[in-house]
Design a protein around this motif. Sequence first.
Motif, short mmCIF file in Angstrom:
data_model
loop_
_atom_site.label_atom_id
_atom_site.label_comp_id
_atom_site.label_asym_id
_atom_site.label_seq_id
_atom_site.Cartn_x
_atom_site.Cartn_y
_atom_site.Cartn_z
N ARG A 67 40.20 46.53 36.37
CA ARG A 67 40.53 47.89 36.77
C ARG A 67 40.25 48.11 38.25
NH1 ARG A 67 37.31 52.21 33.37
NH2 ARG A 67 35.83 50.55 33.78
N ASP A 68 39.12 47.57 38.73
CA ASP A 68 38.67 47.85 40.08
C ASP A 68 38.54 46.54 40.87
OD1 ASP A 68 37.40 48.64 42.36
OD2 ASP A 68 35.68 49.59 41.37
N LEU A 69 39.51 46.32 41.76
CA LEU A 69 39.53 45.03 42.49
C LEU A 69 38.33 44.86 43.42
CD1 LEU A 69 43.31 44.44 43.34
CD2 LEU A 69 41.89 43.21 41.70
N ARG A 70 37.61 45.94 43.69
CA ARG A 70 36.41 45.78 44.53
C ARG A 70 35.35 44.93 43.83
NH1 ARG A 70 35.49 52.03 45.66
NH2 ARG A 70 36.05 51.87 43.47
N LYS A 71 35.55 44.73 42.51
CA LYS A 71 34.56 43.93 41.77
C LYS A 71 35.00 42.47 41.60
CE LYS A 71 32.61 47.75 39.14
NZ LYS A 71 32.65 48.41 37.83
N LYS A 72 35.96 42.03 42.42
CA LYS A 72 36.55 40.71 42.13
C LYS A 72 35.72 39.52 42.63
CE LYS A 72 39.50 40.57 46.20
NZ LYS A 72 40.81 40.50 46.74
N GLN A 87 45.25 43.80 39.67
CA GLN A 87 44.69 45.08 39.23
C GLN A 87 45.34 45.50 37.92
OE1 GLN A 87 45.88 48.46 39.00
NE2 GLN A 87 43.84 49.35 38.78
N LEU A 88 44.55 45.96 36.98
CA LEU A 88 45.12 46.52 35.75
C LEU A 88 44.10 47.43 35.05
CD1 LEU A 88 47.33 44.71 33.19
CD2 LEU A 88 45.56 46.22 32.41
N ASP A 89 44.49 48.69 34.93
CA ASP A 89 43.69 49.66 34.17
C ASP A 89 44.42 49.85 32.85
OD1 ASP A 89 42.55 51.88 33.02
OD2 ASP A 89 42.63 53.13 34.82
N VAL A 90 43.79 49.46 31.75
CA VAL A 90 44.49 49.50 30.46
C VAL A 90 44.78 50.94 30.00
CG1 VAL A 90 43.54 47.27 29.70
CG2 VAL A 90 42.37 49.38 29.03
N CYS A 91 44.15 51.91 30.69
CA CYS A 91 44.38 53.31 30.32
C CYS A 91 45.54 53.94 31.11
CB CYS A 91 43.12 54.13 30.53
SG CYS A 91 41.80 53.65 29.41
N SER A 92 46.22 53.16 31.94
CA SER A 92 47.27 53.75 32.79
C SER A 92 48.61 53.04 32.60
CB SER A 92 46.82 53.66 34.26
OG SER A 92 47.94 53.70 35.11
N THR A 113 45.07 33.72 39.28
CA THR A 113 45.28 34.79 40.26
C THR A 113 44.63 36.06 39.72
OG1 THR A 113 47.41 35.27 39.23
CG2 THR A 113 47.47 33.95 41.24
N VAL A 114 44.22 36.91 40.65
CA VAL A 114 43.54 38.16 40.26
C VAL A 114 44.52 39.31 40.48
CG1 VAL A 114 41.52 39.61 40.68
CG2 VAL A 114 41.35 37.14 41.02
N ILE A 135 44.80 38.38 30.99
CA ILE A 135 43.55 38.84 30.35
C ILE A 135 43.13 40.16 30.99
CG2 ILE A 135 41.17 38.19 29.77
CD1 ILE A 135 41.90 35.29 30.66
N SER A 136 42.75 41.13 30.17
CA SER A 136 42.26 42.41 30.71
C SER A 136 40.73 42.38 30.81
CB SER A 136 42.73 43.58 29.83
OG SER A 136 42.15 43.47 28.54
N GLY A 137 40.19 43.15 31.75
CA GLY A 137 38.73 43.31 31.84
C GLY A 137 38.00 42.06 32.32
N CYS A 138 38.46 41.46 33.44
CA CYS A 138 37.87 40.18 33.90
C CYS A 138 36.83 40.33 35.00
CB CYS A 138 38.98 39.25 34.40
SG CYS A 138 40.08 38.71 33.10
N SER A 139 36.34 41.55 35.27
CA SER A 139 35.33 41.66 36.34
C SER A 139 33.96 41.20 35.86
CB SER A 139 35.27 43.09 36.88
OG SER A 139 34.89 43.97 35.85
N SER A 140 33.77 41.08 34.55
CA SER A 140 32.46 40.67 34.03
C SER A 140 32.60 40.07 32.63
CB SER A 140 31.53 41.91 33.95
OG SER A 140 32.14 42.90 33.14
N GLY A 141 31.48 39.57 32.13
CA GLY A 141 31.35 39.20 30.72
C GLY A 141 32.35 38.18 30.19
N ILE A 142 32.81 38.46 28.99
CA ILE A 142 33.67 37.53 28.26
C ILE A 142 34.99 37.30 29.01
CG2 ILE A 142 34.95 37.22 26.10
CD1 ILE A 142 32.70 38.90 24.72
#
Length: 308
Positions: free
Chosen positions: A37-42, A61-66, A58-59, A7-14
């Motif tokens: 994108r930013d593991l500091r927000k885990k 790192q993944l930036d969908v723009c890279s 498991t957590v 899943i992408s974008g798991c630091s918040s929300g849905i």
Amino acid sequence: APRTVLISGCSSGIGLELAVQLAHDPKKRYQVVATMRDLRKKETLEAAAGEALGQTLTVAQLDVCSDESVAQCLSCIQGEVDVLVNNAGMGLVGPLEGLSLDAMQNVFDTNFFGAVRLVKAVLPGMKRRRQGHIVVISSVMGLQGVIFNDVYAASKFALEGFFESLAIQLLHFNIFISLVEPGPVVTEFEGKLLAQVSTAEFPGTDPDTLHYFRDLYLPASRELFRSVGQSPQDVVQAIVKVIGSTRPPLRQQTNIRYSPLTMLKTVDSSGSLYVRTTHCLLFRCPRLLSLGLRCLSCGCLPARVRPR
Ligand code: NAD
């Protein structure tokens, strides 16, 4: 064996809520790779995952723009991705004249090309194994435009066209596509947008348009979130059902209270009914907006608000 869900974008929300719910599946059907994108927000995700952390979740790192970030993330996963959830996304609201092309391209890079990048990376494996499920968090704005959300809606329309096209080919490979279309959801998404808007000046925009945006659209939008907004938990319930389905649907709306608006396009394929009705609700009778959805569904809208 459990299915690997990325899943992408798991630091918040849905994304966060979906990762946690799947990781706590009572039948232990899923191994979740919750990426951000930013593991500091885990921390929030890790706290919500509880004892599932390091077990079924498991957590990574993944930036969908890279490209590099996507390659790096996939190389760390043992085995293949069985279910890909394209959730990462961002909004953009405001009068078109006052928005930079850079900001617009950033929305497409994230919402559209971000999903395309991930699909390109997992598709060869899914095709080889003749199985897979690609879930896309689209929006009701992937089905119909909303005033002052021109570019965001366009990015979601792009996803709808892309994945509907791909679904035809992928049936041949036993790979399913599901576009999930929530209405308003109460997450950080709206707050981030409002913060953007409160400091933005929208240079080059005429006073009438600015007035429509600030004094009509923004209060109406807040009212819509307040009256029909769903919680991320409600939306995730619908997504979990789609992921668990043996014959997943191509499209799944999540909010029945929003369907009077989406139905307007279905009942009039010319599109005029939807455009005129939402125009009337905003410009002629804004006070009706909070009642609007109810009125539209029961047909009691005053004649002068009803589109001709
Ligand atoms: P959110 O802002 O809480 O979540 C979006 C997530 O995407 C954030 O964690 C953000 O960090 C991440 N993200 C942004 N750019 C990224 C990138 N380049 N790489 C990786 N991650 C990135 O909001 P949300 O409501 O949970 O949004 C999730 C999805 O749901 C989005 O695609 C959004 O368009 C869609 N959606 C939201 C609503 C709503 O009203 N909130 C309605 C319909 C659809």
